[in-house]
Design a protein around this motif. Structure first.
Motif, PDB file in Angstrom:
ATOM      1  N   ASN A   1      12.512 -46.688  22.696  1.00 14.06           N
ATOM      2  CA  ASN A   1      12.141 -45.980  24.023  1.00 14.06           C
ATOM      3  C   ASN A   1      13.315 -44.798  23.892  1.00 14.06           C
ATOM      4  OD1 ASN A   1      10.199 -47.765  24.783  1.00 14.06           O
ATOM      5  ND2 ASN A   1      11.658 -49.032  25.903  1.00 14.06           N
ATOM      6  N   LYS A   2      13.720 -44.427  22.920  1.00 11.03           N
ATOM      7  CA  LYS A   2      14.842 -43.117  23.025  1.00 11.03           C
ATOM      8  C   LYS A   2      14.351 -42.223  22.430  1.00 11.03           C
ATOM      9  CE  LYS A   2      19.666 -45.193  22.379  1.00 11.03           C
ATOM     10  NZ  LYS A   2      20.580 -45.294  21.452  1.00 11.03           N
ATOM     11  N   LEU A   3      14.542 -40.988  23.024  1.00 11.08           N
ATOM     12  CA  LEU A   3      14.179 -39.658  22.606  1.00 11.08           C
ATOM     13  C   LEU A   3      14.792 -39.505  21.151  1.00 11.08           C
ATOM     14  CD1 LEU A   3      12.885 -36.942  23.326  1.00 11.08           C
ATOM     15  CD2 LEU A   3      15.088 -36.202  24.329  1.00 11.08           C
ATOM     16  N   PRO A   4      13.925 -39.088  20.309  1.00  9.62           N
ATOM     17  CA  PRO A   4      14.281 -38.587  19.039  1.00  9.62           C
ATOM     18  C   PRO A   4      15.741 -37.661  18.996  1.00  9.62           C
ATOM     19  CG  PRO A   4      11.993 -38.862  18.902  1.00  9.62           C
ATOM     20  CD  PRO A   4      12.711 -38.760  20.522  1.00  9.62           C
ATOM     21  N   MET A   5      15.688 -36.587  19.852  1.00  6.24           N
ATOM     22  CA  MET A   5      16.726 -35.777  19.807  1.00  6.24           C
ATOM     23  C   MET A   5      17.858 -36.103  20.607  1.00  6.24           C
ATOM     24  SD  MET A   5      13.822 -34.242  18.385  1.00  6.24           S
ATOM     25  CE  MET A   5      12.899 -34.001  20.073  1.00  6.24           C
TER      26      MET A   5
ATOM     27  N   MET B   1       7.805 -17.721  15.404  1.00  4.11           N
ATOM     28  CA  MET B   1       6.959 -19.018  15.299  1.00  4.11           C
ATOM     29  C   MET B   1       7.443 -19.931  16.398  1.00  4.11           C
ATOM     30  SD  MET B   1       7.567 -19.404  11.438  1.00  4.11           S
ATOM     31  CE  MET B   1       6.591 -20.852  11.232  1.00  4.11           C
ATOM     32  N   VAL B   2       8.420 -20.036  17.243  1.00  3.43           N
ATOM     33  CA  VAL B   2       8.918 -21.021  18.329  1.00  3.43           C
ATOM     34  C   VAL B   2       8.011 -20.725  19.407  1.00  3.43           C
ATOM     35  CG1 VAL B   2      10.925 -21.679  19.613  1.00  3.43           C
ATOM     36  CG2 VAL B   2      11.359 -20.918  17.273  1.00  3.43           C
ATOM     37  N   THR B   3       7.745 -21.855  20.157  1.00  2.00           N
ATOM     38  CA  THR B   3       6.722 -21.701  21.612  1.00  2.00           C
ATOM     39  C   THR B   3       7.680 -20.897  22.416  1.00  2.00           C
ATOM     40  OG1 THR B   3       6.097 -23.958  21.072  1.00  2.00           O
ATOM     41  CG2 THR B   3       5.869 -23.373  23.260  1.00  2.00           C
ATOM     42  N   LYS B   4       6.995 -19.656  22.993  1.00  2.00           N
ATOM     43  CA  LYS B   4       7.567 -18.997  23.961  1.00  2.00           C
ATOM     44  C   LYS B   4       7.423 -19.776  25.362  1.00  2.00           C
ATOM     45  CE  LYS B   4       6.892 -14.559  21.593  1.00  2.00           C
ATOM     46  NZ  LYS B   4       6.613 -15.162  20.182  1.00  2.00           N
ATOM     47  N   PHE B   5       8.485 -19.401  26.420  1.00  2.00           N
ATOM     48  CA  PHE B   5       7.911 -19.727  27.641  1.00  2.00           C
ATOM     49  C   PHE B   5       8.899 -18.777  28.729  1.00  2.00           C
ATOM     50  CE2 PHE B   5      12.337 -21.497  25.698  1.00  2.00           C
ATOM     51  CZ  PHE B   5      13.090 -21.393  26.892  1.00  2.00           C
ATOM     52  N   LYS B   6       8.746 -19.178  29.996  1.00  2.00           N
ATOM     53  CA  LYS B   6       9.146 -18.179  30.749  1.00  2.00           C
ATOM     54  C   LYS B   6       9.969 -18.932  31.848  1.00  2.00           C
ATOM     55  CE  LYS B   6       5.421 -14.581  31.217  1.00  2.00           C
ATOM     56  NZ  LYS B   6       4.701 -13.922  31.884  1.00  2.00           N
TER      57      LYS B   6
ATOM     58  N   ILE C   1      14.913 -24.269  24.845  1.00  2.00           N
ATOM     59  CA  ILE C   1      14.758 -23.604  23.361  1.00  2.00           C
ATOM     60  C   ILE C   1      14.740 -24.676  22.235  1.00  2.00           C
ATOM     61  CG2 ILE C   1      16.109 -22.102  21.673  1.00  2.00           C
ATOM     62  CD1 ILE C   1      16.822 -20.357  24.466  1.00  2.00           C
ATOM     63  N   ILE C   2      16.013 -25.701  22.547  1.00  2.00           N
ATOM     64  CA  ILE C   2      16.104 -26.621  21.429  1.00  2.00           C
ATOM     65  C   ILE C   2      14.908 -27.458  21.481  1.00  2.00           C
ATOM     66  CG2 ILE C   2      17.762 -28.653  20.996  1.00  2.00           C
ATOM     67  CD1 ILE C   2      19.917 -27.181  22.326  1.00  2.00           C
ATOM     68  N   LEU C   3      14.411 -28.000  22.358  1.00  2.00           N
ATOM     69  CA  LEU C   3      13.132 -29.088  22.183  1.00  2.00           C
ATOM     70  C   LEU C   3      12.024 -28.480  21.769  1.00  2.00           C
ATOM     71  CD1 LEU C   3      14.136 -31.075  25.580  1.00  2.00           C
ATOM     72  CD2 LEU C   3      14.156 -31.791  23.411  1.00  2.00           C
ATOM     73  N   ASN C   4      11.650 -27.070  22.189  1.00  2.00           N
ATOM     74  CA  ASN C   4      10.731 -26.252  21.471  1.00  2.00           C
ATOM     75  C   ASN C   4      10.880 -26.118  20.274  1.00  2.00           C
ATOM     76  OD1 ASN C   4       9.326 -26.231  24.226  1.00  2.00           O
ATOM     77  ND2 ASN C   4       9.510 -24.097  24.505  1.00  2.00           N
ATOM     78  N   LYS C   5      11.958 -25.763  19.922  1.00  2.00           N
ATOM     79  CA  LYS C   5      12.099 -25.409  18.369  1.00  2.00           C
ATOM     80  C   LYS C   5      11.917 -26.734  17.379  1.00  2.00           C
ATOM     81  CE  LYS C   5      15.023 -22.795  15.209  1.00  2.00           C
ATOM     82  NZ  LYS C   5      16.292 -21.911  15.216  1.00  2.00           N
ATOM     83  N   ARG C   6      12.399 -27.870  17.971  1.00  2.15           N
ATOM     84  CA  ARG C   6      12.250 -29.257  17.270  1.00  2.15           C
ATOM     85  C   ARG C   6      10.893 -29.794  17.341  1.00  2.15           C
ATOM     86  NH1 ARG C   6      16.276 -27.656  15.090  1.00  2.15           N
ATOM     87  NH2 ARG C   6      18.193 -28.460  14.932  1.00  2.15           N
ATOM     88  N   LEU C   7      10.102 -29.795  18.583  1.00  2.00           N
ATOM     89  CA  LEU C   7       8.601 -30.456  18.839  1.00  2.00           C
ATOM     90  C   LEU C   7       7.467 -29.383  19.179  1.00  2.00           C
ATOM     91  CD1 LEU C   7      10.243 -32.976  21.295  1.00  2.00           C
ATOM     92  CD2 LEU C   7       9.800 -33.342  19.122  1.00  2.00           C
ATOM     93  N   GLY C   8       7.845 -28.303  18.845  1.00  2.00           N
ATOM     94  CA  GLY C   8       6.665 -27.099  19.383  1.00  2.00           C
ATOM     95  C   GLY C   8       6.368 -27.381  20.646  1.00  2.00           C
TER      96      GLY C   8
END
Length: 417
Positions: A53-57, A216-221, A252-259
Protein backbone atom coordinates in the motif's frame (compact mmCIF):
# COMPACT_ATOMS: atom_id res chain seq x y z
CA UNK A 1 -0.10 27.49 16.13
CA UNK A 2 -2.62 24.84 15.02
CA UNK A 3 -5.13 27.43 13.82
CA UNK A 4 -2.40 29.35 11.99
CA UNK A 5 -1.44 26.21 10.05
CA UNK A 6 -5.08 25.58 9.15
CA UNK A 7 -5.48 29.20 8.01
CA UNK A 8 -2.85 28.67 5.31
CA UNK A 9 -3.85 25.15 4.33
CA UNK A 10 -7.63 25.71 4.15
CA UNK A 11 -8.21 29.48 3.90
CA UNK A 12 -11.32 29.80 6.10
CA UNK A 13 -13.54 32.87 5.83
CA UNK A 14 -12.11 34.63 8.87
CA UNK A 15 -8.36 35.25 8.59
CA UNK A 16 -5.91 37.50 10.45
CA UNK A 17 -5.59 41.00 9.07
CA UNK A 18 -1.84 41.29 9.62
CA UNK A 19 1.19 39.03 9.47
CA UNK A 20 1.91 40.00 13.06
CA UNK A 21 -1.35 38.31 14.08
CA UNK A 22 -0.36 35.02 12.47
CA UNK A 23 1.97 32.53 14.15
CA UNK A 24 3.68 31.33 10.96
CA UNK A 25 4.21 34.76 9.43
CA UNK A 26 5.05 36.95 12.41
CA UNK A 27 8.63 38.11 12.99
CA UNK A 28 9.49 38.04 9.29
CA UNK A 29 8.07 34.53 8.62
CA UNK A 30 10.34 33.01 11.23
CA UNK A 31 8.09 30.00 11.92
CA UNK A 32 6.84 29.39 8.37
CA UNK A 33 9.17 26.39 7.99
CA UNK A 34 6.91 24.49 10.46
CA UNK A 35 4.72 23.62 7.47
CA UNK A 36 7.59 21.49 6.21
CA UNK A 37 8.09 19.99 9.65
CA UNK A 38 4.45 18.86 9.61
CA UNK A 39 4.95 17.38 6.16
CA UNK A 40 8.03 15.52 7.41
CA UNK A 41 6.00 14.14 10.34
CA UNK A 42 3.28 13.03 7.94
CA UNK A 43 5.73 11.12 5.74
CA UNK A 44 7.13 9.54 8.89
CA UNK A 45 3.71 8.05 9.69
CA UNK A 46 3.59 6.47 6.22
CA UNK A 47 6.76 4.45 6.74
CA UNK A 48 4.89 1.82 8.76
CA UNK A 49 2.40 1.24 5.93
CA UNK A 50 2.37 -2.20 4.34
CA UNK A 51 4.69 -2.29 1.31
CA UNK A 52 1.81 -3.21 -0.98
CA UNK A 53 0.00 0.00 0.00
CA UNK A 54 3.03 2.30 -0.14
CA UNK A 55 3.52 4.99 -2.74
CA UNK A 56 6.51 3.99 -4.95
CA UNK A 57 8.06 7.47 -4.66
CA UNK A 58 7.61 7.68 -0.89
CA UNK A 59 11.30 7.29 0.00
CA UNK A 60 12.38 9.91 -2.53
CA UNK A 61 9.78 12.43 -1.32
CA UNK A 62 10.64 11.72 2.31
CA UNK A 63 14.36 12.35 1.74
CA UNK A 64 13.56 15.51 -0.21
CA UNK A 65 11.41 16.92 2.62
CA UNK A 66 14.00 16.01 5.29
CA UNK A 67 16.76 17.97 3.52
CA UNK A 68 14.43 20.82 2.67
CA UNK A 69 12.97 21.23 6.17
CA UNK A 70 16.42 21.67 7.72
CA UNK A 71 17.53 24.36 5.29
CA UNK A 72 14.18 26.18 5.19
CA UNK A 73 14.54 27.08 8.87
CA UNK A 74 16.07 30.60 8.75
CA UNK A 75 18.23 29.84 11.78
CA UNK A 76 19.74 26.79 10.07
CA UNK A 77 20.22 28.28 6.62
CA UNK A 78 23.99 28.85 6.58
CA UNK A 79 26.91 27.92 4.35
CA UNK A 80 27.98 25.25 6.84
CA UNK A 81 24.67 23.40 6.24
CA UNK A 82 23.95 24.37 2.64
CA UNK A 83 27.27 23.37 1.09
CA UNK A 84 27.34 19.73 2.33
CA UNK A 85 23.63 19.32 1.54
CA UNK A 86 24.25 20.16 -2.13
CA UNK A 87 27.45 18.11 -2.33
CA UNK A 88 25.78 15.01 -0.86
CA UNK A 89 22.67 15.02 -3.05
CA UNK A 90 22.30 11.41 -4.30
CA UNK A 91 21.30 10.44 -7.86
CA UNK A 92 17.59 10.84 -8.52
CA UNK A 93 17.13 13.44 -5.75
CA UNK A 94 15.69 16.94 -5.53
CA UNK A 95 16.50 19.97 -3.38
CA UNK A 96 13.89 22.79 -3.38
CA UNK A 97 14.37 26.11 -1.56
CA UNK A 98 11.89 28.92 -0.96
CA UNK A 99 13.20 32.47 -0.53
CA UNK A 100 10.53 34.60 1.11
CA UNK A 101 12.82 37.65 1.01
CA UNK A 102 12.89 37.39 -2.80
CA UNK A 103 9.38 35.94 -3.37
CA UNK A 104 10.97 33.13 -5.39
CA UNK A 105 11.79 29.42 -5.27
CA UNK A 106 14.42 27.20 -6.88
CA UNK A 107 14.56 23.48 -7.60
CA UNK A 108 17.79 21.50 -8.02
CA UNK A 109 17.59 18.01 -9.53
CA UNK A 110 20.35 15.39 -9.72
CA UNK A 111 19.42 12.94 -12.44
CA UNK A 112 20.26 9.27 -12.03
CA UNK A 113 22.00 9.00 -15.38
CA UNK A 114 23.77 12.39 -15.28
CA UNK A 115 24.90 13.21 -11.75
CA UNK A 116 27.59 15.74 -12.81
CA UNK A 117 25.26 18.04 -14.76
CA UNK A 118 22.30 18.94 -12.53
CA UNK A 119 19.10 20.66 -13.62
CA UNK A 120 18.02 23.94 -12.03
CA UNK A 121 14.85 25.99 -12.31
CA UNK A 122 13.34 29.02 -10.55
CA UNK A 123 10.00 30.82 -10.44
CA UNK A 124 8.02 33.64 -8.83
CA UNK A 125 5.86 32.35 -5.97
CA UNK A 126 3.26 35.03 -5.10
CA UNK A 127 1.76 37.69 -7.36
CA UNK A 128 2.13 41.42 -6.56
CA UNK A 129 -0.80 43.64 -5.58
CA UNK A 130 -1.15 45.11 -9.05
CA UNK A 131 -2.01 41.71 -10.52
CA UNK A 132 -4.10 40.37 -7.66
CA UNK A 133 -6.35 43.32 -6.83
CA UNK A 134 -7.62 45.03 -10.02
CA UNK A 135 -10.12 42.32 -11.00
CA UNK A 136 -11.95 39.25 -9.76
CA UNK A 137 -10.58 37.15 -12.64
CA UNK A 138 -8.62 34.15 -11.27
CA UNK A 139 -4.86 34.17 -11.79
CA UNK A 140 -2.73 31.12 -12.60
CA UNK A 141 0.95 30.27 -12.88
CA UNK A 142 2.02 27.65 -15.43
CA UNK A 143 4.41 24.79 -14.65
CA UNK A 144 6.88 23.35 -15.15
CA UNK A 145 9.01 26.39 -15.84
CA UNK A 146 12.12 26.32 -18.02
CA UNK A 147 14.83 23.94 -16.82
CA UNK A 148 18.52 24.72 -17.27
CA UNK A 149 21.38 22.23 -17.29
CA UNK A 150 24.67 23.11 -15.66
CA UNK A 151 27.89 21.85 -17.23
CA UNK A 152 29.55 21.41 -13.84
CA UNK A 153 27.93 20.39 -10.54
CA UNK A 154 30.66 22.08 -8.49
CA UNK A 155 29.23 25.49 -9.38
CA UNK A 156 26.25 24.79 -7.08
CA UNK A 157 28.33 23.85 -4.04
CA UNK A 158 30.97 26.54 -4.40
CA UNK A 159 31.40 28.81 -1.41
CA UNK A 160 30.63 31.93 -3.49
CA UNK A 161 27.35 30.45 -4.70
CA UNK A 162 26.31 29.31 -1.20
CA UNK A 163 27.07 32.80 0.16
CA UNK A 164 24.82 34.25 -2.52
CA UNK A 165 21.96 31.89 -1.60
CA UNK A 166 22.39 32.78 2.07
CA UNK A 167 22.10 36.46 1.19
CA UNK A 168 19.00 35.73 -0.88
CA UNK A 169 17.41 33.97 2.09
CA UNK A 170 17.92 36.77 4.61
CA UNK A 171 17.93 40.06 2.65
CA UNK A 172 15.40 41.53 0.25
CA UNK A 173 17.10 43.15 -2.73
CA UNK A 174 14.25 45.13 -4.31
CA UNK A 175 10.58 45.94 -3.68
CA UNK A 176 7.93 47.12 -6.09
CA UNK A 177 7.59 50.92 -6.21
CA UNK A 178 4.63 53.03 -5.20
CA UNK A 179 4.09 56.69 -5.90
CA UNK A 180 2.95 59.42 -3.56
CA UNK A 181 2.70 62.70 -5.34
CA UNK A 182 5.81 62.99 -7.48
CA UNK A 183 7.95 60.70 -5.31
CA UNK A 184 8.55 56.97 -5.59
CA UNK A 185 9.19 54.77 -2.57
CA UNK A 186 9.54 51.06 -1.79
CA UNK A 187 6.20 49.40 -1.17
CA UNK A 188 7.23 47.10 1.68
CA UNK A 189 3.60 45.98 2.13
CA UNK A 190 3.84 44.23 -1.25
CA UNK A 191 5.85 41.12 -2.10
CA UNK A 192 9.52 41.65 -3.14
CA UNK A 193 10.59 41.48 -6.78
CA UNK A 194 11.63 37.99 -7.80
CA UNK A 195 13.70 38.63 -10.92
CA UNK A 196 17.06 38.43 -9.12
CA UNK A 197 16.51 34.69 -8.64
CA UNK A 198 14.27 34.03 -11.64
CA UNK A 199 16.64 35.69 -14.12
CA UNK A 200 19.91 37.04 -12.73
CA UNK A 201 20.75 33.95 -10.63
CA UNK A 202 20.34 31.63 -13.64
CA UNK A 203 22.62 33.79 -15.80
CA UNK A 204 25.46 33.56 -13.27
CA UNK A 205 26.27 29.95 -14.13
CA UNK A 206 28.90 29.40 -16.81
CA UNK A 207 28.02 27.23 -19.78
CA UNK A 208 24.39 26.84 -18.78
CA UNK A 209 21.98 25.50 -21.41
CA UNK A 210 18.21 25.27 -21.74
CA UNK A 211 16.95 21.71 -21.23
CA UNK A 212 14.69 20.77 -24.12
CA UNK A 213 13.28 17.55 -22.62
CA UNK A 214 11.12 19.56 -20.20
CA UNK A 215 8.45 19.79 -22.93
CA UNK A 216 7.74 16.07 -22.39
CA UNK A 217 6.66 16.65 -18.75
CA UNK A 218 2.93 16.98 -18.04
CA UNK A 219 2.01 20.65 -17.75
CA UNK A 220 -0.23 22.04 -15.03
CA UNK A 221 -1.48 25.34 -13.59
CA UNK A 222 -1.59 26.63 -10.05
CA UNK A 223 -4.31 29.05 -9.04
CA UNK A 224 -3.27 31.96 -6.86
CA UNK A 225 -5.53 32.20 -3.84
CA UNK A 226 -3.81 35.17 -2.26
CA UNK A 227 -6.62 36.36 0.03
CA UNK A 228 -4.81 39.62 0.74
CA UNK A 229 -6.27 41.52 3.70
CA UNK A 230 -6.12 45.23 2.80
CA UNK A 231 -6.06 47.36 5.90
CA UNK A 232 -3.79 49.69 7.81
CA UNK A 233 -1.44 46.88 8.87
CA UNK A 234 2.18 47.36 7.94
CA UNK A 235 2.26 43.88 6.39
CA UNK A 236 -1.15 42.52 5.32
CA UNK A 237 -1.88 38.82 5.77
CA UNK A 238 -1.24 36.65 2.72
CA UNK A 239 -1.30 32.91 2.26
CA UNK A 240 2.04 31.22 2.86
CA UNK A 241 4.34 31.24 -0.14
CA UNK A 242 6.07 28.17 1.26
CA UNK A 243 2.83 26.17 1.09
CA UNK A 244 2.43 27.21 -2.55
CA UNK A 245 6.02 26.11 -3.21
CA UNK A 246 5.51 22.73 -1.51
CA UNK A 247 2.54 21.96 -3.74
CA UNK A 248 4.32 23.04 -6.91
CA UNK A 249 7.45 20.99 -6.10
CA UNK A 250 5.47 17.83 -5.31
CA UNK A 251 3.44 18.05 -8.49
CA UNK A 252 6.55 18.67 -10.61
CA UNK A 253 8.27 15.61 -9.11
CA UNK A 254 5.25 13.31 -9.34
CA UNK A 255 4.37 14.40 -12.88
CA UNK A 256 7.97 13.82 -13.96
CA UNK A 257 7.98 10.31 -12.48
CA UNK A 258 4.41 9.20 -13.26
CA UNK A 259 3.24 11.29 -16.23
CA UNK A 260 -0.50 11.96 -16.37
CA UNK A 261 -1.16 9.79 -13.31
CA UNK A 262 1.11 12.11 -11.30
CA UNK A 263 -1.59 14.76 -11.06
CA UNK A 264 -4.08 12.37 -9.44
CA UNK A 265 -1.41 10.99 -7.09
CA UNK A 266 -0.41 14.54 -6.12
CA UNK A 267 -3.99 15.58 -5.38
CA UNK A 268 -4.70 12.51 -3.27
CA UNK A 269 -1.37 12.80 -1.43
CA UNK A 270 -2.08 16.44 -0.50
CA UNK A 271 -5.65 15.53 0.55
CA UNK A 272 -4.29 12.75 2.75
CA UNK A 273 -1.85 15.22 4.33
CA UNK A 274 -4.65 17.72 4.98
CA UNK A 275 -6.70 14.96 6.62
CA UNK A 276 -3.70 14.05 8.79
CA UNK A 277 -3.41 17.67 9.97
CA UNK A 278 -7.12 17.89 10.85
CA UNK A 279 -7.05 14.56 12.63
CA UNK A 280 -4.19 15.83 14.81
CA UNK A 281 -5.78 19.16 15.67
CA UNK A 282 -9.59 18.77 15.61
CA UNK A 283 -9.88 18.66 19.41
CA UNK A 284 -8.21 22.09 19.72
CA UNK A 285 -10.13 24.07 17.09
CA UNK A 286 -13.64 25.50 16.80
CA UNK A 287 -16.48 23.53 15.24
CA UNK A 288 -16.90 26.15 12.50
CA UNK A 289 -13.28 25.79 11.42
CA UNK A 290 -13.49 22.00 11.60
CA UNK A 291 -16.59 21.87 9.39
CA UNK A 292 -14.98 24.24 6.87
CA UNK A 293 -11.89 22.03 6.63
CA UNK A 294 -13.86 18.79 6.27
CA UNK A 295 -16.02 20.29 3.52
CA UNK A 296 -12.90 21.18 1.56
CA UNK A 297 -11.54 17.65 1.91
CA UNK A 298 -14.83 16.16 0.73
CA UNK A 299 -14.83 18.46 -2.32
CA UNK A 300 -11.25 17.42 -3.12
CA UNK A 301 -12.20 13.73 -2.87
CA UNK A 302 -15.11 14.22 -5.27
CA UNK A 303 -12.79 15.87 -7.82
CA UNK A 304 -10.26 13.05 -7.43
CA UNK A 305 -12.95 10.42 -8.05
CA UNK A 306 -13.89 12.24 -11.24
CA UNK A 307 -10.26 12.24 -12.42
CA UNK A 308 -9.78 8.56 -11.60
CA UNK A 309 -12.66 7.59 -13.85
CA UNK A 310 -10.70 8.72 -16.94
CA UNK A 311 -7.14 7.56 -16.10
CA UNK A 312 -5.50 4.14 -16.07
CA UNK A 313 -3.98 3.70 -12.60
CA UNK A 314 -3.51 -0.07 -12.55
CA UNK A 315 -0.03 -0.04 -10.96
CA UNK A 316 -1.18 2.32 -8.19
CA UNK A 317 -4.62 0.91 -7.47
CA UNK A 318 -3.58 -0.56 -4.10
CA UNK A 319 -2.14 2.75 -2.87
CA UNK A 320 -5.08 4.76 -4.21
CA UNK A 321 -7.63 2.48 -2.55
CA UNK A 322 -5.79 2.37 0.79
CA UNK A 323 -5.30 6.16 0.91
CA UNK A 324 -8.93 6.95 0.09
CA UNK A 325 -10.12 4.47 2.71
CA UNK A 326 -7.82 5.98 5.32
CA UNK A 327 -9.17 9.47 4.58
CA UNK A 328 -12.78 8.28 4.93
CA UNK A 329 -11.98 6.46 8.16
CA UNK A 330 -10.37 9.53 9.76
CA UNK A 331 -13.19 11.83 8.68
CA UNK A 332 -15.79 9.42 10.09
CA UNK A 333 -13.92 9.28 13.39
CA UNK A 334 -13.89 13.07 13.61
CA UNK A 335 -17.56 13.55 12.71
CA UNK A 336 -20.50 12.16 14.73
CA UNK A 337 -21.85 8.82 13.61
CA UNK A 338 -24.20 8.74 10.64
CA UNK A 339 -27.16 7.64 12.83
CA UNK A 340 -26.43 9.94 15.75
CA UNK A 341 -29.87 11.57 15.44
CA UNK A 342 -31.59 8.19 15.70
CA UNK A 343 -29.57 7.39 18.81
CA UNK A 344 -30.67 10.64 20.45
CA UNK A 345 -34.30 9.99 19.59
CA UNK A 346 -34.06 6.44 21.01
CA UNK A 347 -32.62 7.81 24.25
CA UNK A 348 -35.44 10.33 24.51
CA UNK A 349 -38.06 7.59 24.05
CA UNK A 350 -36.44 5.50 26.79
CA UNK A 351 -36.48 8.42 29.21
CA UNK A 352 -40.12 9.22 28.39
CA UNK A 353 -41.17 5.58 28.87
CA UNK A 354 -39.34 5.40 32.17
CA UNK A 355 -41.12 8.55 33.35
CA UNK A 356 -44.52 7.10 32.43
CA UNK A 357 -43.99 3.73 34.14
CA UNK A 358 -42.22 4.99 37.26
CA UNK A 359 -44.19 8.17 37.83
CA UNK A 360 -44.86 8.96 41.52
CA UNK A 361 -46.97 11.94 42.43
CA UNK A 362 -45.04 12.69 45.60
CA UNK A 363 -41.57 12.24 44.11
CA UNK A 364 -39.76 15.41 45.16
CA UNK A 365 -37.27 15.08 42.27
CA UNK A 366 -40.10 15.80 39.83
CA UNK A 367 -41.55 18.98 41.23
CA UNK A 368 -39.43 20.34 44.05
CA UNK A 369 -37.05 22.38 41.93
CA UNK A 370 -39.73 24.06 39.81
CA UNK A 371 -42.03 24.68 42.81
CA UNK A 372 -39.20 26.26 44.72
CA UNK A 373 -38.66 28.69 41.87
CA UNK A 374 -42.36 29.41 41.73
CA UNK A 375 -42.48 29.93 45.47
CA UNK A 376 -39.58 32.36 45.34
CA UNK A 377 -41.24 34.25 42.52
CA UNK A 378 -44.59 34.52 44.38
CA UNK A 379 -42.87 35.64 47.56
CA UNK A 380 -41.03 38.28 45.62
CA UNK A 381 -44.28 39.50 44.07
CA UNK A 382 -45.97 39.66 47.47
CA UNK A 383 -43.08 41.65 48.90
CA UNK A 384 -43.22 44.05 45.99
CA UNK A 385 -46.98 44.56 46.34
CA UNK A 386 -46.64 45.06 50.12
CA UNK A 387 -43.87 47.57 49.58
CA UNK A 388 -45.91 49.43 46.97
CA UNK A 389 -48.91 49.46 49.29
CA UNK A 390 -46.88 50.95 52.17
CA UNK A 391 -45.44 53.57 49.86
CA UNK A 392 -48.90 54.48 48.61
CA UNK A 393 -50.27 54.70 52.20
CA UNK A 394 -47.43 56.96 53.26
CA UNK A 395 -48.12 59.24 50.34
CA UNK A 396 -51.83 59.43 51.17
CA UNK A 397 -51.08 60.21 54.84
CA UNK A 398 -48.59 62.84 53.81
CA UNK A 399 -51.12 64.44 51.47
CA UNK A 400 -53.82 64.47 54.15
CA UNK A 401 -51.43 66.00 56.70
CA UNK A 402 -50.44 68.65 54.23
CA UNK A 403 -54.09 69.46 53.57
CA UNK A 404 -54.99 69.73 57.29
CA UNK A 405 -52.00 71.90 58.08
CA UNK A 406 -52.75 74.12 55.12
CA UNK A 407 -56.38 74.66 56.20
CA UNK A 408 -55.33 75.46 59.79
CA UNK A 409 -52.83 78.06 58.62
CA UNK A 410 -55.41 79.66 56.35
CA UNK A 411 -58.00 79.96 59.17
CA UNK A 412 -55.41 81.45 61.53
CA UNK A 413 -54.39 83.98 58.96
CA UNK A 414 -58.04 84.98 58.37
CA UNK A 415 -58.58 85.61 62.12
CA UNK A 416 -55.55 87.84 62.29
CA UNK A 417 -56.79 89.90 59.38
Amino acid sequence: MNESILYHLFLPHYLPSSTEDDYLLESNHEAEYILLERMKEYFGTLQSTNDANKLPMLEMLTDCVKRWSILQNPREFAISNLQPSIEQLPPGSFLPLYFNAQNAAILIEIEENNIDQPLVSSWQVLLPFEKMTPSVVPHFSCFPVTNYRLNNRSQLSSEVHCELLEDFMHNTIEYFKSSKGSQLFDNVRDVPKSHYICQWWIQLFEGIEVENNCNMVTKFKKKHRGHIRHNDAKLPFRRSGLWMTIKVVFQIILNKRLGDVGTVVYKLLITHFLTYIIFKTYLTISNDLLVHCIRKIVRRLNKIEHLLSSINTKDLDAWLYYTKQDIHMKINRILPKVHWQNNIQADEKKKHLKLETNFELHDSNIYQHLCQKLKDYLNDQIMREHSNFLNLGCKMVANQCSSVIGQALFKRRAKII
